[in-house]
Design a protein around this motif. Structure first.
Motif, PDB file in Angstrom:
ATOM      1  N   LEU A   1       0.353  -1.526   0.069  1.00  0.00           N
ATOM      2  CA  LEU A   1       0.175  -0.044   0.025  1.00  0.00           C
ATOM      3  C   LEU A   1       1.047   1.369  -0.348  1.00  0.00           C
ATOM      4  N   GLU A   2       0.338   2.135  -0.003  1.00  0.00           N
ATOM      5  CA  GLU A   2       0.874   4.108  -0.224  1.00  0.00           C
ATOM      6  C   GLU A   2       1.275   3.532   0.996  1.00  0.00           C
ATOM      7  N   PRO A   3       2.127   4.852   1.226  1.00  0.00           N
ATOM      8  CA  PRO A   3       2.542   5.100   3.064  1.00  0.00           C
ATOM      9  C   PRO A   3       1.703   5.455   4.234  1.00  0.00           C
ATOM     10  N   ILE A   4       1.303   5.370   4.767  1.00  0.00           N
ATOM     11  CA  ILE A   4       0.135   5.427   5.420  1.00  0.00           C
ATOM     12  C   ILE A   4       0.784   7.037   6.712  1.00  0.00           C
ATOM     13  N   GLN A   5      -0.303   7.883   6.385  1.00  0.00           N
ATOM     14  CA  GLN A   5      -0.443   8.886   7.280  1.00  0.00           C
ATOM     15  C   GLN A   5      -1.359   8.888   8.291  1.00  0.00           C
ATOM     16  N   VAL A   6      -0.550   8.898   9.500  1.00  0.00           N
ATOM     17  CA  VAL A   6      -1.176   9.049  10.762  1.00  0.00           C
ATOM     18  C   VAL A   6      -2.212  10.217  11.025  1.00  0.00           C
ATOM     19  N   THR A   7      -3.479  10.201  11.011  1.00  0.00           N
ATOM     20  CA  THR A   7      -4.644  11.241  11.722  1.00  0.00           C
ATOM     21  C   THR A   7      -3.991  11.207  12.479  1.00  0.00           C
ATOM     22  N   GLU A   8      -4.503  10.377  13.731  1.00  0.00           N
ATOM     23  CA  GLU A   8      -4.226  11.000  14.967  1.00  0.00           C
ATOM     24  C   GLU A   8      -4.004  10.274  15.962  1.00  0.00           C
ATOM     25  N   GLN A   9      -3.291   9.744  16.822  1.00  0.00           N
ATOM     26  CA  GLN A   9      -2.683   9.307  17.877  1.00  0.00           C
ATOM     27  C   GLN A   9      -2.324   9.278  19.081  1.00  0.00           C
ATOM     28  N   GLY A  10      -2.516   8.345  20.143  1.00  0.00           N
ATOM     29  CA  GLY A  10      -2.894   8.223  21.399  1.00  0.00           C
ATOM     30  C   GLY A  10      -3.715   8.290  21.558  1.00  0.00           C
ATOM     31  N   SER A  11      -4.990   9.208  21.601  1.00  0.00           N
ATOM     32  CA  SER A  11      -6.440   8.265  22.215  1.00  0.00           C
ATOM     33  C   SER A  11      -7.151   7.042  21.775  1.00  0.00           C
ATOM     34  N   PHE A  12      -7.089   6.431  20.858  1.00  0.00           N
ATOM     35  CA  PHE A  12      -7.155   5.372  20.037  1.00  0.00           C
ATOM     36  C   PHE A  12      -6.710   3.782  20.731  1.00  0.00           C
ATOM     37  N   HIS A  13      -6.961   3.599  21.678  1.00  0.00           N
ATOM     38  CA  HIS A  13      -6.311   2.530  22.585  1.00  0.00           C
ATOM     39  C   HIS A  13      -6.553   1.170  22.274  1.00  0.00           C
ATOM     40  N   HIS A  14      -6.093   0.885  21.379  1.00  0.00           N
ATOM     41  CA  HIS A  14      -6.557  -0.866  20.959  1.00  0.00           C
ATOM     42  C   HIS A  14      -8.085  -0.532  19.538  1.00  0.00           C
ATOM     43  N   PRO A  15      -8.234   0.123  19.178  1.00  0.00           N
ATOM     44  CA  PRO A  15      -9.001  -0.012  18.195  1.00  0.00           C
ATOM     45  C   PRO A  15      -9.020  -0.914  17.349  1.00  0.00           C
TER      46      PRO A  15
ATOM     47  N   HIS B   1     -17.481  11.775  10.601  1.00  0.00           N
ATOM     48  CA  HIS B   1     -16.306  12.058  11.992  1.00  0.00           C
ATOM     49  C   HIS B   1     -16.136  10.020  11.876  1.00  0.00           C
ATOM     50  N   VAL B   2     -15.217  10.039  12.246  1.00  0.00           N
ATOM     51  CA  VAL B   2     -14.790   8.338  11.771  1.00  0.00           C
ATOM     52  C   VAL B   2     -14.574   8.368  13.888  1.00  0.00           C
ATOM     53  N   CYS B   3     -14.971   6.836  13.874  1.00  0.00           N
ATOM     54  CA  CYS B   3     -15.397   6.129  14.812  1.00  0.00           C
ATOM     55  C   CYS B   3     -14.933   4.734  15.170  1.00  0.00           C
ATOM     56  N   ALA B   4     -14.140   4.450  16.351  1.00  0.00           N
ATOM     57  CA  ALA B   4     -13.838   3.374  16.843  1.00  0.00           C
ATOM     58  C   ALA B   4     -13.870   2.654  18.032  1.00  0.00           C
ATOM     59  N   PRO B   5     -14.850   1.880  17.870  1.00  0.00           N
ATOM     60  CA  PRO B   5     -14.605   0.967  19.335  1.00  0.00           C
ATOM     61  C   PRO B   5     -13.105   1.144  20.073  1.00  0.00           C
TER      62      PRO B   5
ATOM     63  N   HIS C   1     -15.640   2.186  25.228  1.00  0.00           N
ATOM     64  CA  HIS C   1     -15.916   4.143  24.881  1.00  0.00           C
ATOM     65  C   HIS C   1     -15.911   3.107  22.950  1.00  0.00           C
ATOM     66  N   ILE C   2     -16.598   3.927  22.431  1.00  0.00           N
ATOM     67  CA  ILE C   2     -17.180   4.147  21.168  1.00  0.00           C
ATOM     68  C   ILE C   2     -16.785   5.564  20.701  1.00  0.00           C
ATOM     69  N   ARG C   3     -15.017   5.837  20.182  1.00  0.00           N
ATOM     70  CA  ARG C   3     -14.102   6.719  20.536  1.00  0.00           C
ATOM     71  C   ARG C   3     -14.680   7.345  19.573  1.00  0.00           C
ATOM     72  N   CYS C   4     -14.583   8.859  18.997  1.00  0.00           N
ATOM     73  CA  CYS C   4     -14.800   9.637  17.495  1.00  0.00           C
ATOM     74  C   CYS C   4     -14.045  10.733  17.033  1.00  0.00           C
ATOM     75  N   LEU C   5     -13.723  11.344  16.017  1.00  0.00           N
ATOM     76  CA  LEU C   5     -12.550  11.988  15.836  1.00  0.00           C
ATOM     77  C   LEU C   5     -13.715  12.808  14.989  1.00  0.00           C
ATOM     78  N   ASN C   6     -13.692  14.086  15.232  1.00  0.00           N
ATOM     79  CA  ASN C   6     -13.733  15.074  13.997  1.00  0.00           C
ATOM     80  C   ASN C   6     -12.377  15.433  13.189  1.00  0.00           C
ATOM     81  N   PRO C   7     -12.534  15.386  11.718  1.00  0.00           N
ATOM     82  CA  PRO C   7     -11.370  15.501  10.955  1.00  0.00           C
ATOM     83  C   PRO C   7     -11.268  16.804  11.135  1.00  0.00           C
ATOM     84  N   ASN C   8     -12.226  18.375  10.818  1.00  0.00           N
ATOM     85  CA  ASN C   8     -11.867  19.125  10.336  1.00  0.00           C
ATOM     86  C   ASN C   8     -11.946  19.954  11.494  1.00  0.00           C
ATOM     87  N   THR C   9     -11.887  19.833  13.001  1.00  0.00           N
ATOM     88  CA  THR C   9     -11.190  20.203  13.841  1.00  0.00           C
ATOM     89  C   THR C   9     -10.499  19.495  14.692  1.00  0.00           C
ATOM     90  N   GLU C  10     -10.423  18.468  14.276  1.00  0.00           N
ATOM     91  CA  GLU C  10      -9.078  17.464  14.978  1.00  0.00           C
ATOM     92  C   GLU C  10      -9.968  17.202  16.585  1.00  0.00           C
TER      93      GLU C  10
END
Length: 275
Positions: free
Chosen positions: A54-68, A78-82, A87-96
């Motif tokens: 795959l193409e190089p992966i860009q890290v969008t957010e790091q540290g707030s998603f433990h074992h997604p 909004h990108v959400c992950a368990p 918890h189901i944690r979400c990231l708003n890519p516009n405001t981070e």
């Protein structure tokens, strides 16, 4: 001397304990013939399969998603992950901004936003869960299918209001201490299932109108990821323990039938997505 006395005391005790442990019935099908369980064809190499990196992966957010475990995107982007603590944690890519959408009773494995942005969760401990987008009210909607408990809900998708999800195994995850809290350990259950080859995974269908759950496929060796085709006429279901993918038709002339979509994969498949 004293060392020899200690040695002759410890060895008999160890032998007795080992003999007792060895004579006990093994759990979760471990008594099966390991040769029969592990007698699988050797998968091809990645290069032989025609897979390119795959193409190089860009890290969008790091540290707030433990074992997604997976992710789903709502209508607002909004990108959400368990994560591990339920918890189901979400990231708003516009405001981070990172925020908690909800928390499930056990461990979210698969999640999927439906057309109304209600969140469906395959909870590895609780079963199939629905979370209302507006009120955040949570309801466990399915825990039993065909008289058998859903022990390991794993992934979920929604098509035309109908919910399809996998029950990975009859082997249940366990709750275990982790950093001053209790988390649901799904990895150990997955390892036991794969090593024993119990083949108890299922593909299930939940109808929100009738509130019933039907069994679509059985005998899967760790039924894992599930996804919809672009036309939403079939599902692709990962069978991790046999490193293959099944196709199950939900519309058209083949509705209700299944076939192997891809076999002898060069990797151990987990999640799956179409685009």
């Amino acid at each position: 001397g004293k060392e020899m006395v200690k040695f002759w005391v410890v060895v008999p005790v160890f032998v007795v304990l080992f003999s007792v442990w060895w004579s006990l019935p093994l759990p979760y099908g471990l008594q099966q013939d390991p040769v029969a369980v592990m007698g699988l064809p050797v998968p091809p190499r990645l290069t032989d399969f025609g897979i390119t990196p795959l193409e190089p992966i860009q890290v969008t957010e790091q540290g707030s998603f433990h074992h997604p475990e997976t992710f789903s995107v709502n209508s607002q982007g909004h990108v959400c992950a368990p994560v591990l603590d339920g918890h189901i944690r979400c990231l708003n890519p516009n405001t981070e901004e990172v925020y908690n959408f909800a928390r499930v009773p056990g461990r979210g494995r698969g999640i999927f936003f439906d057309a109304s942005d209600n969140l469906w969760v395959a909870d590895g401990l609780a079963g199939l869960v629905r979370i209302d987008n507006k009120t955040k009210d949570m309801e466990i909607v399915s825990q039993v299918a065909d008289g058998k408990r859903i022990n390991f809900a794993d992934d979920v998708v929604v098509s035309s209001g109908q919910v399809y999800f996998t029950d990975a195994s009859e082997i249940s995850p366990i709750q275990t201490p982790h950093e001053k809290s209790i988390v649901v350990d799904t990895l150990s259950a997955a390892r036991i299932d794969l090593l024993t080859g119990v083949g108890s995974g299922r593909l299930l269908h939940y109808n929100p109108e009738t509130k019933t759950t039907d069994v679509l496929m059985t005998g899967l060796h760790f039924a894992n990821g599930v996804t919809l085709s672009a036309n939403q006429d079939f599902l692709l279901v990962v069978e991790t323990g046999r490193y293959r993918i099944h196709r199950f038709w939900i519309k058209g002339p083949k509705e209700g039938t299944s076939e192997v979509f891809s076999d002898n994969l060069p990797v151990i498949p987990d999640g799956i997505s179409t685009r």
